[in-house]
Structure formats: C-alpha cells, structure tokens
Write a protein that holds these residues in place. Structure first.
Motif, PDB file in Angstrom:
ATOM      1  N   ASP A  77      -0.834  -2.005   6.197  1.00 21.74           N
ATOM      2  CA  ASP A  77      -1.170  -0.926   6.900  1.00 21.74           C
ATOM      3  C   ASP A  77      -2.383  -0.153   6.454  1.00 21.74           C
ATOM      4  O   ASP A  77      -2.827  -0.156   5.320  1.00 21.74           O
ATOM      5  N   CYS A 102      -0.525   7.076  -0.157  1.00 20.04           N
ATOM      6  CA  CYS A 102       0.624   6.122  -0.054  1.00 20.04           C
ATOM      7  C   CYS A 102      -0.069   4.783  -0.472  1.00 20.04           C
ATOM      8  O   CYS A 102       1.132   3.797  -0.379  1.00 20.04           O
ATOM      9  N   HIS A 104      -2.013   2.771   1.016  1.00 19.47           N
ATOM     10  CA  HIS A 104      -2.565   1.719   2.114  1.00 19.47           C
ATOM     11  C   HIS A 104      -3.728   1.085   1.941  1.00 19.47           C
ATOM     12  O   HIS A 104      -4.100   0.078   2.464  1.00 19.47           O
ATOM     13  N   GLU A 136       0.934   4.025  10.288  1.00 19.32           N
ATOM     14  CA  GLU A 136       2.401   3.719   9.553  1.00 19.32           C
ATOM     15  C   GLU A 136       3.235   4.856   9.464  1.00 19.32           C
ATOM     16  O   GLU A 136       4.261   5.123   9.383  1.00 19.32           O
ATOM     17  N   GLU A 137       2.307   5.936   9.086  1.00 16.96           N
ATOM     18  CA  GLU A 137       3.110   7.396   8.427  1.00 16.96           C
ATOM     19  C   GLU A 137       3.450   8.178   9.709  1.00 16.96           C
ATOM     20  O   GLU A 137       3.214   9.254  10.022  1.00 16.96           O
TER      21      GLU A 137
HETATM   22 ZN   LIG Z   1       3.254   3.727   2.609  1.00 22.80          ZN
END
Ligand SMILES: [Zn+2]
Ligand SMILES: [Zn+2]
Length: 396
Positions: A77, A102, A104, A136-137
């Motif tokens: 991602d 995160c 990514h 993705e979030e």
């Molecule tokens: Zn993530």
C-alpha cells in the motif's frame, strides 16, 4: 541458490533511499501520483511491464518469465495519513498535516526492492503481478482496484501482502492461518417520531426515548445472537436528538461500529441490527432507517497459503523467529477484500522493539529501515517457491 536475506543486502541502501524519499513526500489516499510515478519509473527501468491508473492511482507491474501458467500477486500500500509528523529527522514529512505514520512507505520500498531483485535474478517460471495499492487508510483503495478489474486484467492464483508490526523485533514474522484481523462496519440509525411540546408528551412519539431504547436493545445482539465462541463488538458511539429543553424531538440519530472476525458474523450482526432497530422503533410508534456499511472485510488467511508463507519466513529467519499463533488483531486492513477474491496470506514483519517500537498512527512513528531486506527477501523467496523453475531434463 535460493534467496536469503543477505541476497538483498546490495539493495539495502537503494531501498532505504526510496523509503525515505517516499516518507518525506507523503500523499493521501487516491492522491499518490508522485509515489506512483516513482514506482512506475523504477519498474519500467527494470523491464517490468507497467499499468497505471488501476483503481485511480494504483500501479501494477507485471513480470512474466518462462512458460508456466502460474501467477502470483504481491501487494503493497502507498498512502499516508492526514496527521502532523512529530519527528525531526532529515527525512521527515515535507507536507504539513500529512505523514507516513503506518509504514506504507516501507511496504512500498520493500516491494520495489523485490521487483528489482526478481527482474535481475529471473529465478522463477511464471507471472508475478506487483500490486501497488492506493488509499488503504479507510478510503477503499483495494475495492477500487478490484472494481477496476484487478483480478480479471491481472489474474492471480494466490496473493500476498505484509504489514510492519511495532513491538515485534526486526527479523521476526507473524504468520497466522485463518482469521487474523477484524472486519469493520459503521452504522447509522435514523429514527422518526412525532415532535411536540415538552409538556405534552401524549401528543408526541418521542424520538429521543426511542433512540435510548434502540441503543439498549442493540446490546442484545452480541450477547444473544452471536455464538459465544465467535467474537464480535457492537458499540453505539454517537447519539444525537433535540435542541431545546421544552421540545420533544421528532427525529434522533444514532451510530456506531461493529467488528467481527468472519464475514458470516459481520453480515449476521448487520441483519439483526436492522431487525432490532426497526422493531424497537415500531414498538413505540416510530420508524427507523438503518444504514449498515462494511468498510473492511475480516482479514482471513487461506490455510494452505499461510503454510507457504510460514515456510518461506522459516527458511529466511528460522522457526524460532516465526510466530504461527499470534493474537488476533481488532484493527482492520483492506487487503481483506483482495483475500475474499483470491486465496492468500497477509503477514506481519517486525518493526522493532525500541525506536521502531512506537505504534503506528503515532506522530513519532517511523518505519524501521532494518526491516527492508527482510520484507523484500520474503517476497523474492516466496516467488521462487510458488513459481519454482522446473528442472529441465537433459538428454542422455
Ligand atoms: Zn497500515
Ligand atoms: Zn494505518
């Protein structure tokens, strides 16, 4: 010679540079044009066929070697989060209010490294699709790619992805068969009664009272409709009704979230929620409209593919560093929608106990560059395993 973590060492500096460049230039979901440019340029330079704009900003690289019809999908991602970075190191975000919190950036760099290595080593027979997913979030990037024909345009027999895990040492992997992460749904219940003067309740259908009854009744669903050995959470997290002290409100709204580890339980909770809300409202002479939206499917790993992933991790780092039974995770992941289409496995890669131990979505988080060769080696070794070259029989 099968790939080891050391095989990726010559690419470690490059992967670190790509990762830090992406970290410094975070882009929110469906806005990953710079990141997608970088990914596409690198893949193209390696002779990998590139398709842009899959699910808006997604990129798919396709590398086909030999004659085998076998196909594998590897997914990373690319999106960042709408939050302010608190770090002060040189590769900190250059975009106010946006941050790769995160990891990514690291996921993307690991898959870029794997693509470069596989394009060089050519040690497989079949087709690899490198899937760089946007958004993705919580914005539905996986769904967008699937709706854009991801698996009809780029068919895969199996699919794999990974997420970094803070508080898990670098060099360790978690690989779980079956349910791994919860699915998540949001719901809204809109109640309509009849408003009236606060001193004349007999002329009203009190929407506030109905909302309170619905909130209580919904708690019976997990307690009475979900089997005790299945897990689910139903939380009413918002209730809104009325503005004045002397007006009985005509309408009320409540909303909340549901989490579960299987699609069946998630869908069943959604059905019961509708029944209980509508039925409770009707009992008081009101009506209820229910909107139940599954944002993330439960992440469920295929047992056979999980076995393959675990074997690859064990070959790379040894059995003592691969946890086959990690605890379930209540958070959600939208790779789950891809796993509903194609059997596969999502694994966790250690982000470290110390500086990398900071949790994701925290302003002090950073992906741990020490994990880059491990993740890339996983993907490469996985392809060598799944798309193993057949030994050519020589005459004589
Ligand atoms: Zn993530
Ligand atoms: Zn996240």
């Amino acid at each position: 010679m099968p790939t080891t973590v050391d095989t990726l060492a010559p690419l470690h500096a490059d992967m670190t540079a790509w990762r830090r460049d992406i970290h410094a230039h975070p882009e929110l979901g469906f806005q990953e044009s710079r990141t997608a440019d970088r990914v596409a340029a690198l893949l193209q330079a390696c002779g990998i066929e590139v398709t842009r704009g899959v699910g808006r900003t997604g990129v798919v690289g396709t590398l086909k070697l030999g004659s085998s019809p076998r196909r594998i999908g590897l997914r990373a991602d690319m999106d960042a989060l709408p939050m302010q970075e608190g770090n002060t190191f040189a590769h900190r975000s250059t975009s106010p209010g946006r941050m790769h919190a995160c990891g990514h950036d690291g996921h993307t760099a690991m898959l870029m490294g794997a693509a470069v290595q596989l394009a060089r080593s050519k040690a497989f027979d079949g087709t690899v699709h490198f899937i760089f997913q946007p958004a993705e979030e919580g914005l539905g990037g996986a769904r967008a790619m699937i709706d854009d024909g991801l698996f009809t345009r780029f068919p895969c027999d199996s699919i794999f992805g990974m997420h970094n895990r803070p508080k898990l040492a670098v060099g360790h992997f978690n690989v779980k068969s079956g349910p791994m992460m919860a699915g998540g749904a949001f719901f809204d219940v809109r109640i309509t009664g009849r408003g009236s003067h606060g001193a004349r309740p007999e002329t009203s259908v009190d929407a506030a009272l109905v909302a309170a009854q619905v909130a209580v009744s919904l708690q019976s669903i997990v307690a009475r409709n979900v089997a005790p050995l299945d897990s689910a959470v139903l939380s009413v997290t918002r209730i809104h009704a009325g503005d004045a002290y002397n007006v009985i409100p005509q309408t009320a709204e409540l909303g909340g979230t549901v989490r579960a580890f299987s699609r069946e339980v998630m869908d069943a909770v959604g059905r019961h929620l509708k029944r209980v809300a509508e039925g409770t409202a009707a009992a008081f002479g009101a009506t209820a409209e229910v909107d139940f939206r599954v944002l993330f499917a439960p992440t469920v790993n295929d047992p056979a593919q999980a076995e393959v992933a675990a074997r690859v991790c064990t070959d790379l780092v040894g059995a003592d560093k691969v946890d086959r039974h990690p605890p379930l995770i209540m958070a959600s992941e939208d790779f789950s929608f891809m796993l509903e289409q194609v059997p596969g496995c999502y694994i966790n890669i250690g982000n470290g106990l110390e500086e990398g131990g900071c949790e994701v979505h925290n302003p002090a988080y950073d992906f741990n560059d020490q994990a880059l060769p491990l993740g890339a080696a996983f993907f490469v070794r996985l392809v060598e395993t799944q798309l193993e070259r057949q030994q050519t029989l020589t005459a004589g």
